[in-house]
Design an enzyme around this catalytic site. Structure first.
Site, PDB file in Angstrom:
ATOM      1  N   GLU A   1      44.722  65.969  14.231  1.00 59.00           N
ATOM      2  CA  GLU A   1      45.561  64.939  14.838  1.00 59.00           C
ATOM      3  C   GLU A   1      46.878  65.470  15.372  1.00 59.00           C
ATOM      4  OE1 GLU A   1      45.944  61.468  12.373  1.00 59.00           O
ATOM      5  OE2 GLU A   1      43.878  60.884  12.825  1.00 59.00           O
TER       6      GLU A   1
ATOM      7  N   ARG B   1      45.688  49.838  17.126  1.00 57.80           N
ATOM      8  CA  ARG B   1      44.810  49.357  16.063  1.00 57.80           C
ATOM      9  C   ARG B   1      44.289  47.978  16.453  1.00 57.80           C
ATOM     10  NH1 ARG B   1      42.965  53.653  13.487  1.00 57.80           N
ATOM     11  NH2 ARG B   1      44.621  54.888  12.518  1.00 57.80           N
TER      12      ARG B   1
ATOM     13  N   ALA C   1      46.337  60.921   9.418  1.00 58.39           N
ATOM     14  CA  ALA C   1      45.480  60.387   8.358  1.00 58.39           C
ATOM     15  C   ALA C   1      44.028  60.483   8.787  1.00 58.39           C
ATOM     16  CB  ALA C   1      45.850  58.927   8.078  1.00 58.39           C
TER      17      ALA C   1
ATOM     18  N   GLU D   1      42.142  57.651  19.432  1.00 57.80           N
ATOM     19  CA  GLU D   1      42.820  58.939  19.234  1.00 57.80           C
ATOM     20  C   GLU D   1      43.124  59.629  20.561  1.00 57.80           C
ATOM     21  OE1 GLU D   1      40.390  61.127  16.489  1.00 57.80           O
ATOM     22  OE2 GLU D   1      41.485  60.322  14.771  1.00 57.80           O
TER      23      GLU D   1
ATOM     24  N   GLU E   1      42.711  66.973   8.791  1.00 55.45           N
ATOM     25  CA  GLU E   1      43.287  65.896   9.599  1.00 55.45           C
ATOM     26  C   GLU E   1      44.614  66.295  10.228  1.00 55.45           C
ATOM     27  OE1 GLU E   1      41.986  63.158  10.650  1.00 55.45           O
ATOM     28  OE2 GLU E   1      40.155  63.251   9.466  1.00 55.45           O
TER      29      GLU E   1
END
Length: 197
Positions: free
Chosen positions: A107, A74, A86, A154, A103
């Protein structure tokens, strides 16, 4: 009469709005000139608002009471955070549960047969309109990511299964600092939706 222990809908008069940033991404930044109701003798004041489409967070728990976690970089905080699956409500009119299903597949490559709404919270109401919907997902099975191709952060994301008790302890001792993780873990525990020794 509304409960004393509850948020109450209310909108103060906006005398003007200026877009500070707006583009095709699902966020915008604006400055509103606001006046306090009944305070005509006071000058209006400016409040900056981050327009946000909302988000979903999934506490995916398997039959061994392990939680699927992600490690993701992040940039704003300069950390690789331990997070839960998320994503944004970035499709017009999308139902939060449908977004959570999407999601979890994108993910984690997982599908769930049992979805329990956990809570919905504003992440930072002093500046942002973001409303995050949390879910507990159970009855998990591997289904693959479909045609989803991870990119940017990601593409570097790692997945791991963490015993719920260990994740709860990490939330309480400050090792995990992602607010949606803490909210999901502690709310699910308090509501008796997970068990741990």
């Amino acid at each position: 009469m509304p409960s004393q222990v509850a948020d109450v809908p209310e909108e103060w008069p906006v005398e003007g709005t200026e877009d500070l940033y707006r583009s095709r991404i699902p966020f915008a930044l604006r400055a509103d000139t606001v006046r306090r109701p009944g305070a005509d003798d006071e000058d209006p004041f400016t409040r900056v608002v981050l327009e946000h489409p909302g988000a979903v967070v999934i506490l995916a728990v398997d039959d061994e009471e392990r939680v699927l976690c992600l490690r993701q970089y992040r940039h704003p905080v300069g950390r690789r955070m331990l997070e839960l699956p998320a994503g944004l409500l970035d499709q017009e009119g999308e139902d939060p549960r449908a977004a959570a299903v999407r999601e979890l597949r994108e993910e984690a490559g997982l599908e769930a047969t049992d979805w329990t709404p956990l809570t919905s919270v504003y992440s930072s109401p002093g500046i942002s309109s973001e409303l995050i919907h949390h879910f507990v997902a159970r009855g998990l099975s591997d289904v693959g990511r479909g045609d989803f191709e991870p990119a940017h952060e990601e593409a570097d994301m790692q997945t791991l299964w963490v015993p719920f008790a260990d994740l709860e302890a990490a939330c309480l001792d400050g090792s995990v600092q992602d607010a949606p993780v803490l909210i999901a873990v502690l709310t699910a525990r308090r509501r008796g939706l997970v068990s741990a020794p």
